[in-house]
Write an enzyme that holds these catalytic residues in place. Sequence first.
Site, PDB file in Angstrom:
ATOM      1  N   ALA A   1       3.394  -0.929   4.529  1.00  0.00           N
ATOM      2  CA  ALA A   1       2.909  -0.926   5.920  1.00  0.00           C
ATOM      3  C   ALA A   1       2.484  -2.318   6.394  1.00  0.00           C
ATOM      4  O   ALA A   1       2.558  -2.621   7.595  1.00  0.00           O
ATOM      5  CB  ALA A   1       1.746   0.054   6.061  1.00  0.00           C
TER       6      ALA A   1
ATOM      7  N   HIS B   1      12.907  -2.918   1.404  1.00  0.00           N
ATOM      8  CA  HIS B   1      12.363  -1.637   1.874  1.00  0.00           C
ATOM      9  C   HIS B   1      13.227  -0.518   1.329  1.00  0.00           C
ATOM     10  O   HIS B   1      14.462  -0.579   1.418  1.00  0.00           O
ATOM     11  CB  HIS B   1      12.332  -1.581   3.404  1.00  0.00           C
ATOM     12  CG  HIS B   1      11.402  -2.585   3.965  1.00  0.00           C
ATOM     13  ND1 HIS B   1      10.035  -2.464   3.852  1.00  0.00           N
ATOM     14  CD2 HIS B   1      11.631  -3.757   4.588  1.00  0.00           C
ATOM     15  CE1 HIS B   1       9.474  -3.525   4.397  1.00  0.00           C
ATOM     16  NE2 HIS B   1      10.407  -4.328   4.849  1.00  0.00           N
TER      17      HIS B   1
ATOM     18  N   GLU C   1      12.723  -9.751   0.879  1.00  0.00           N
ATOM     19  CA  GLU C   1      12.014  -8.543   1.325  1.00  0.00           C
ATOM     20  C   GLU C   1      12.847  -7.303   0.971  1.00  0.00           C
ATOM     21  O   GLU C   1      14.073  -7.326   1.131  1.00  0.00           O
ATOM     22  CB  GLU C   1      11.850  -8.642   2.846  1.00  0.00           C
ATOM     23  CG  GLU C   1      11.176  -7.474   3.510  1.00  0.00           C
ATOM     24  CD  GLU C   1      11.208  -7.614   5.046  1.00  0.00           C
ATOM     25  OE1 GLU C   1      12.091  -8.320   5.586  1.00  0.00           O
ATOM     26  OE2 GLU C   1      10.345  -7.002   5.684  1.00  0.00           O
TER      27      GLU C   1
ATOM     28  N   ARG D   1       5.082  12.703  -1.739  1.00  0.00           N
ATOM     29  CA  ARG D   1       5.422  13.300  -0.438  1.00  0.00           C
ATOM     30  C   ARG D   1       6.591  12.531   0.166  1.00  0.00           C
ATOM     31  O   ARG D   1       6.949  11.465  -0.286  1.00  0.00           O
ATOM     32  CB  ARG D   1       4.202  13.239   0.497  1.00  0.00           C
ATOM     33  CG  ARG D   1       3.157  14.299   0.173  1.00  0.00           C
ATOM     34  CD  ARG D   1       2.054  14.321   1.227  1.00  0.00           C
ATOM     35  NE  ARG D   1       2.600  14.465   2.574  1.00  0.00           N
ATOM     36  CZ  ARG D   1       2.391  13.593   3.560  1.00  0.00           C
ATOM     37  NH1 ARG D   1       1.669  12.521   3.372  1.00  0.00           N
ATOM     38  NH2 ARG D   1       2.925  13.809   4.754  1.00  0.00           N
TER      39      ARG D   1
ATOM     40  N   TYR E   1      11.709   8.542   1.006  1.00  0.00           N
ATOM     41  CA  TYR E   1      11.531   7.571  -0.080  1.00  0.00           C
ATOM     42  C   TYR E   1      12.139   8.008  -1.409  1.00  0.00           C
ATOM     43  O   TYR E   1      12.049   7.280  -2.390  1.00  0.00           O
ATOM     44  CB  TYR E   1      10.033   7.286  -0.268  1.00  0.00           C
ATOM     45  CG  TYR E   1       9.370   6.752   0.986  1.00  0.00           C
ATOM     46  CD1 TYR E   1       9.771   5.531   1.531  1.00  0.00           C
ATOM     47  CD2 TYR E   1       8.370   7.469   1.639  1.00  0.00           C
ATOM     48  CE1 TYR E   1       9.182   5.040   2.684  1.00  0.00           C
ATOM     49  CE2 TYR E   1       7.773   6.983   2.790  1.00  0.00           C
ATOM     50  CZ  TYR E   1       8.185   5.772   3.303  1.00  0.00           C
ATOM     51  OH  TYR E   1       7.623   5.283   4.450  1.00  0.00           O
TER      52      TYR E   1
ATOM     53  N   ARG F   1      13.972   3.976  11.895  1.00  0.00           N
ATOM     54  CA  ARG F   1      12.745   4.780  11.979  1.00  0.00           C
ATOM     55  C   ARG F   1      11.957   4.421  13.244  1.00  0.00           C
ATOM     56  O   ARG F   1      12.523   3.924  14.205  1.00  0.00           O
ATOM     57  CB  ARG F   1      11.942   4.592  10.681  1.00  0.00           C
ATOM     58  CG  ARG F   1      12.735   5.049   9.442  1.00  0.00           C
ATOM     59  CD  ARG F   1      11.949   4.878   8.169  1.00  0.00           C
ATOM     60  NE  ARG F   1      10.751   5.712   8.160  1.00  0.00           N
ATOM     61  CZ  ARG F   1       9.766   5.568   7.281  1.00  0.00           C
ATOM     62  NH1 ARG F   1       9.837   4.639   6.342  1.00  0.00           N
ATOM     63  NH2 ARG F   1       8.716   6.360   7.335  1.00  0.00           N
TER      64      ARG F   1
ATOM     65  N   PRO G   1       0.798  -1.235   0.000  1.00  0.00           N
ATOM     66  CA  PRO G   1       0.000   0.000   0.000  1.00  0.00           C
ATOM     67  C   PRO G   1       0.826   1.279   0.000  1.00  0.00           C
ATOM     68  O   PRO G   1       1.855   1.381   0.683  1.00  0.00           O
ATOM     69  CB  PRO G   1      -0.823  -0.110   1.289  1.00  0.00           C
ATOM     70  CG  PRO G   1      -0.145  -1.132   2.114  1.00  0.00           C
ATOM     71  CD  PRO G   1       0.510  -2.083   1.157  1.00  0.00           C
ATOM     72  N   ASN G   2       0.331   2.218  -0.781  1.00  0.00           N
ATOM     73  CA  ASN G   2       0.856   3.591  -0.879  1.00  0.00           C
ATOM     74  C   ASN G   2       2.149   3.714  -1.680  1.00  0.00           C
ATOM     75  O   ASN G   2       2.591   4.841  -1.932  1.00  0.00           O
ATOM     76  CB  ASN G   2       1.036   4.234   0.514  1.00  0.00           C
ATOM     77  CG  ASN G   2      -0.278   4.340   1.247  1.00  0.00           C
ATOM     78  OD1 ASN G   2      -1.242   4.870   0.700  1.00  0.00           O
ATOM     79  ND2 ASN G   2      -0.350   3.806   2.450  1.00  0.00           N
TER      80      ASN G   2
ATOM     81  N   ASN H   1       7.949  -5.890  -1.308  1.00  0.00           N
ATOM     82  CA  ASN H   1       7.963  -4.764  -0.377  1.00  0.00           C
ATOM     83  C   ASN H   1       6.523  -4.635   0.111  1.00  0.00           C
ATOM     84  O   ASN H   1       5.690  -4.000  -0.553  1.00  0.00           O
ATOM     85  CB  ASN H   1       8.421  -3.482  -1.066  1.00  0.00           C
ATOM     86  CG  ASN H   1       8.476  -2.313  -0.092  1.00  0.00           C
ATOM     87  OD1 ASN H   1       7.950  -2.400   1.023  1.00  0.00           O
ATOM     88  ND2 ASN H   1       9.091  -1.215  -0.500  1.00  0.00           N
TER      89      ASN H   1
HETATM   90  O1  CA2 Z   1      10.726   1.760   3.199  1.00  0.00           O
HETATM   91  C1  CA2 Z   1       9.858   1.095   2.645  1.00  0.00           C
HETATM   92  O2  CA2 Z   1       9.960   0.643   1.505  1.00  0.00           O
HETATM   93  C2  CA2 Z   1       8.505   0.888   3.364  1.00  0.00           C
HETATM   94  O3  CA2 Z   1       8.070  -0.440   3.068  1.00  0.00           O
HETATM   95  C3  CA2 Z   1       7.544   1.925   2.790  1.00  0.00           C
HETATM   96  C4  CA2 Z   1       6.190   1.959   3.472  1.00  0.00           C
HETATM   97  C5  CA2 Z   1       6.343   2.017   5.004  1.00  0.00           C
HETATM   98  O4  CA2 Z   1       5.066   1.877   5.617  1.00  0.00           O
HETATM   99  C6  CA2 Z   1       7.273   0.929   5.524  1.00  0.00           C
HETATM  100  O5  CA2 Z   1       7.405   1.058   6.929  1.00  0.00           O
HETATM  101  C7  CA2 Z   1       8.632   1.006   4.882  1.00  0.00           C
HETATM  102  C8  CA2 Z   1       5.404   3.177   2.963  1.00  0.00           C
HETATM  103  C9  CA2 Z   1       5.103   3.103   1.463  1.00  0.00           C
HETATM  104  C10 CA2 Z   1       4.905   4.428   0.784  1.00  0.00           C
HETATM  105  O6  CA2 Z   1       4.471   5.484   1.618  1.00  0.00           O
HETATM  106  C11 CA2 Z   1       4.440   6.770   1.145  1.00  0.00           C
HETATM  107  C12 CA2 Z   1       4.242   7.759   2.087  1.00  0.00           C
HETATM  108  C13 CA2 Z   1       4.203   9.079   1.693  1.00  0.00           C
HETATM  109  C14 CA2 Z   1       4.348   9.418   0.364  1.00  0.00           C
HETATM  110  C15 CA2 Z   1       4.533   8.418  -0.583  1.00  0.00           C
HETATM  111  C16 CA2 Z   1       4.584   7.100  -0.186  1.00  0.00           C
END
Ligand code: CA2
Length: 141
Positions: free
Chosen positions: A76, A99, A97, A17, A22, A106, A9-10, A73
């Site tokens: 969340a 990230h 895996e 952002r 990221y 973090r 997700p996301n 990946n």
């Molecule tokens: O570091 C990573 O690849 C994560 O898997 C990314 C996830 C986070 O919940 C994990 O803890 C670590 C978040 C994916 C994307 O989130 C965004 C947040 C804001 C703007 C764009 C993407």
Amino acid sequence: MNILVLNGPNLNMLGIREPEIYGDRNYAALVQFVQDAAQELGCQVDIRQSNHEGVLVDWIQEAYGRFDGIVINPAAYTHTSVAILDALKAVALPAVEVHLSDVDSREPFRHISYAGMACKKTFKGLGFQGYKEALKFLLEL
Ligand code: CA2
């Protein structure tokens, strides 16, 4: 070698952002990066993203007999999903895996990874390059 690359997700919101965490490249750039890496390394990839836990579980199950390995990946869901862990264990395909960020530096809730318990290796904090390292790792297995 045919590898399924799953993103949770996301991750489709990359580049919009939090570039300090990221990076500033978007999801389309990630897909292009992984496709280029696969071509260079000589493997096939099917790259998918979903915001839904059950969809990710379905794709992991469907990988059985169709793919030689999984790069995941779970975003969340990394830190919450026993369902994804169980699916990875059920298909028993070699999984890696990834990230983008260094989750260990973090918030404490990002330090636990359920999916990682079924993975042979984790690459974290390497940005897009982590996906290439994961493909290389599977090819070298
Ligand atoms: O570091 C990573 O690849 C994560 O898997 C990314 C996830 C986070 O919940 C994990 O803890 C670590 C978040 C994916 C994307 O989130 C965004 C947040 C804001 C703007 C764009 C993407």
